[in-house]
Design a protein around this motif. Structure first.
Motif, mmCIF file in Angstrom:
data_model
loop_
_atom_site.group_PDB
_atom_site.id
_atom_site.type_symbol
_atom_site.label_atom_id
_atom_site.label_comp_id
_atom_site.label_asym_id
_atom_site.label_seq_id
_atom_site.Cartn_x
_atom_site.Cartn_y
_atom_site.Cartn_z
ATOM 1 N N ALA A 153 13.251 -1.450 -1.514
ATOM 2 C CA ALA A 153 14.185 -0.401 -1.742
ATOM 3 C C ALA A 153 13.783 0.903 -0.793
ATOM 4 O O ALA A 153 14.870 1.567 -0.409
ATOM 5 N N VAL A 154 12.798 0.879 -0.419
ATOM 6 C CA VAL A 154 12.479 2.021 0.800
ATOM 7 C C VAL A 154 13.237 1.680 1.997
ATOM 8 O O VAL A 154 13.654 2.308 2.712
ATOM 9 N N ALA A 155 12.943 0.145 2.223
ATOM 10 C CA ALA A 155 13.416 -0.298 3.447
ATOM 11 C C ALA A 155 15.165 -0.214 3.602
ATOM 12 O O ALA A 155 15.587 0.171 4.483
ATOM 13 N N ALA A 156 15.745 -0.352 2.517
ATOM 14 C CA ALA A 156 17.200 -0.090 2.289
ATOM 15 C C ALA A 156 17.533 1.360 2.655
ATOM 16 O O ALA A 156 18.508 1.574 3.212
ATOM 17 N N TYR A 191 6.264 12.760 7.132
ATOM 18 C CA TYR A 191 5.113 12.898 6.518
ATOM 19 C C TYR A 191 5.228 12.239 4.888
ATOM 20 O O TYR A 191 4.272 11.447 4.712
ATOM 21 N N MET A 192 6.154 12.486 4.255
ATOM 22 C CA MET A 192 6.360 11.732 3.130
ATOM 23 C C MET A 192 6.600 10.295 3.266
ATOM 24 O O MET A 192 6.282 9.489 2.328
ATOM 25 N N ARG A 193 7.412 10.033 4.226
ATOM 26 C CA ARG A 193 7.586 8.571 4.611
ATOM 27 C C ARG A 193 6.274 7.917 4.881
ATOM 28 O O ARG A 193 5.958 6.508 4.570
ATOM 29 N N GLU A 194 5.283 8.319 5.743
ATOM 30 C CA GLU A 194 4.287 8.071 6.270
ATOM 31 C C GLU A 194 3.171 7.825 4.877
ATOM 32 O O GLU A 194 2.635 6.779 4.549
ATOM 33 N N MET A 195 3.291 8.665 3.766
ATOM 34 C CA MET A 195 2.433 8.542 2.662
ATOM 35 C C MET A 195 2.759 7.504 1.727
ATOM 36 O O MET A 195 1.962 6.977 1.378
ATOM 37 N N ILE A 196 4.107 7.485 1.638
ATOM 38 C CA ILE A 196 4.384 6.205 0.680
ATOM 39 C C ILE A 196 4.277 5.107 1.370
ATOM 40 O O ILE A 196 3.835 4.076 0.734
ATOM 41 N N SER A 197 4.549 4.690 2.702
ATOM 42 C CA SER A 197 4.400 3.559 3.407
ATOM 43 C C SER A 197 2.572 3.124 3.192
ATOM 44 O O SER A 197 2.325 2.163 3.191
ATOM 45 N N SER A 205 13.283 -0.076 -7.312
ATOM 46 C CA SER A 205 12.363 0.719 -7.374
ATOM 47 C C SER A 205 12.123 1.497 -8.893
ATOM 48 O O SER A 205 11.134 1.478 -9.601
ATOM 49 N N THR A 206 13.194 1.845 -9.451
ATOM 50 C CA THR A 206 13.194 2.631 -10.660
ATOM 51 C C THR A 206 13.466 1.761 -11.906
ATOM 52 O O THR A 206 13.106 2.117 -13.111
ATOM 53 N N SER A 207 13.955 0.459 -11.895
ATOM 54 C CA SER A 207 14.245 -0.232 -13.136
ATOM 55 C C SER A 207 13.532 -1.565 -13.064
ATOM 56 O O SER A 207 13.030 -1.812 -14.177
ATOM 57 N N VAL A 208 13.352 -2.193 -12.029
ATOM 58 C CA VAL A 208 12.693 -3.423 -11.995
ATOM 59 C C VAL A 208 11.130 -3.251 -12.059
ATOM 60 O O VAL A 208 10.223 -3.941 -12.509
ATOM 61 N N ASP A 218 9.831 7.702 -4.282
ATOM 62 C CA ASP A 218 9.783 7.026 -3.098
ATOM 63 C C ASP A 218 11.188 6.391 -2.136
ATOM 64 O O ASP A 218 10.949 6.663 -1.156
ATOM 65 N N THR A 219 12.028 6.366 -2.952
ATOM 66 C CA THR A 219 13.177 6.277 -2.249
ATOM 67 C C THR A 219 14.161 7.468 -1.795
ATOM 68 O O THR A 219 14.617 7.650 -0.628
ATOM 69 N N TYR A 220 13.761 8.609 -2.505
ATOM 70 C CA TYR A 220 14.648 9.713 -2.340
ATOM 71 C C TYR A 220 13.996 10.261 -0.785
ATOM 72 O O TYR A 220 14.669 10.894 -0.274
ATOM 73 N N TYR A 221 12.756 10.295 -0.644
ATOM 74 C CA TYR A 221 12.000 10.747 0.374
ATOM 75 C C TYR A 221 11.647 9.875 1.468
ATOM 76 O O TYR A 221 10.809 10.141 2.114
ATOM 77 N N ALA A 222 12.258 8.677 1.317
ATOM 78 C CA ALA A 222 11.790 7.646 2.174
ATOM 79 C C ALA A 222 12.029 8.021 3.601
ATOM 80 O O ALA A 222 11.369 7.313 4.419
ATOM 81 N N ARG A 223 12.946 8.810 4.077
ATOM 82 C CA ARG A 223 13.156 9.154 5.412
ATOM 83 C C ARG A 223 12.551 10.616 5.706
ATOM 84 O O ARG A 223 13.003 11.009 6.958
#
Length: 392
Positions: free
Chosen positions: A201-204, A142-148, A215-218, A134-139
């Motif tokens: 996390a994505v917005a960051a 198409y991946m960004r839109e898929m995650i959103s 995203s990964t621990s909490v 989610d965070t690796y491909y946040a920007r």
């Protein structure tokens, strides 16, 4: 992380199996039961699919890096739709209106799932990420839109469910209210522990920062707890009444055992031999049937003189008339059973119909409660030993 997620998936799968209509018939086959099973089962699938070990296996099996991502997101979207469908079936209403609402929910989330798959196909995501996709491909386009999209779809479901459960819980009571409150708090944990942490996390990442640990621990352990609480809210009002019924049946079986031990020697009485997997209600039905058949055989041999003596004695000792009658019937059952075990001449005032007079009717044992009262009265008979003595 995989272990935590798999444990949550196993608990949810177990809950689904307990409710499945094709299994032990704790519940009737209804749209509500079916939608409950589907929702809980999809919840288990969400956790199983999101585990890093599962993602790695899916990616390797398909040969497509990150193929597990749209699979997991589609499953989460299907789970969100199933929760809304379950809530609609739970609230009920005119069948036509219920069907229309369910169809709209399925159509909306079906389009969402299609969009997730299409966006992944258009995206360029060659690097496999098992924990921080989610965070690796946040920007990434198409991946960004898929995650959103998947986050928005699940958030809309959670917020609607929280609002509806809160309003509904204020108008009902008992187990239903408890279940609605559990669902509400489970979804609050979901929103706080999954949606907000993921979105933050994505917005960051969009802002150039790094809060991937949210995203990964909490998110994983909190969302696991939330899903378990939520599923408990769905399952508890459906299973607890049935479980309570089986608990009561098991207790009644134990209470009836002394009575069965007294009458089982009657040759025409069927011997209840339920299989180990049969539920307590089935066991109780078999035991009641066997006892009733035995009593039918014993009634003609009831000693009415014994019954009258025990009845008078019980009444004189302060027992209520109805209780005294049950005690006298228990004494006659024991006497007739003893006679059946060792046949002998009957010099006493027996209840056998010889000249159309004085035949004792079958004891009032039409229900489980009456049979249990008769069984409990057996324990009182030693106090009436003198009254039970007969001249032979």
């Amino acid at each position: 992380m995989s272990l935590v997620v798999y444990v949550a998936a196993a608990v949810l799968a177990t809950a689904a199996l307990l409710l499945v209509p094709a299994g032990p018939r704790l519940l009737p086959r209804t749209p509500l039961t079916t939608s409950t099973c589907v929702a809980v089962a999809l919840g288990a699938c969400c956790f199983a699919c999101s585990a890093p070990a599962t993602l790695a296996a899916v990616n390797e099996l398909t040969g497509v890096p990150n193929f597990g991502a749209p699979l997991t997101y589609s499953t989460i979207s299907a789970y969100s739709a199933s929760l809304l469908v379950l809530l609609i079936n739970w609230r009920g209403g005119p069948p036509g209106e219920v069907r229309r609402m369910v169809s709209r929910i399925i159509a909306a989330y079906g389009l969402l799932i299609v969009a997730i798959i299409v966006l992944f196909a258009l995206a360029d995501a060659p690097v496999e990420r098992l924990r921080d996709l989610d965070t690796y491909y946040a920007r990434t386009p198409y991946m960004r839109e898929m995650i959103s999209l998947y986050l928005i779809g699940h958030a809309v479901c959670a917020v609607i469910m929280i609002v509806v459960c809160l309003r509904w819980s204020r108008t009902v009571g008992g187990l239903l209210r408890t279940g609605l409150r559990l669902i509400m708090w489970g979804l609050v944990l979901d929103v706080a522990g999954f949606e907000l942490t993921k979105i933050t996390a994505v917005a960051a990442r969009w802002a150039g920062g790094d809060l991937d640990w949210l995203s990964t621990s909490v998110a994983p352990p909190v969302v696991s707890l939330g899903a378990l609480v939520c599923s408990l809210g769905f399952v508890l009002p459906r299973l607890l009444p049935a479980a309570r019924g089986h608990w009561d049946s098991a207790k009644d079986c134990r209470e009836l055992r002394p009575l069965w031990e007294e009458v089982k020697a009657v040759t025409t009485a069927p011997k209840p031999s339920p299989a180990w997997w049969q539920l307590p209600k089935s066991r109780l039905q078999m035991l009641e049937l066997a006892i009733h058949d035995a009593l039918l055989q014993l009634v003609p041999a009831f000693d009415l003189g014994l019954g009258r003596r025990v009845l008078a004695c019980a009444t004189s000792r302060g027992h209520a008339p109805d209780e005294a009658r049950v005690i006298s019937e228990a004494a006659m059952v024991v006497g007739a059973a003893e006679e059946a075990r060792s046949p002998a001449p009957v010099p006493h005032d027996a209840g056998v119909e010889r000249d159309g007079r004085d035949r004792y009717p079958l004891p009032a044992t039409s229900g489980t409660k009456e049979l249990v009262r008769l069984a409990q009265a057996l324990a009182l008979l030693p106090h009436f030993h003198e009254s039970r003595a007969t001249v032979r």
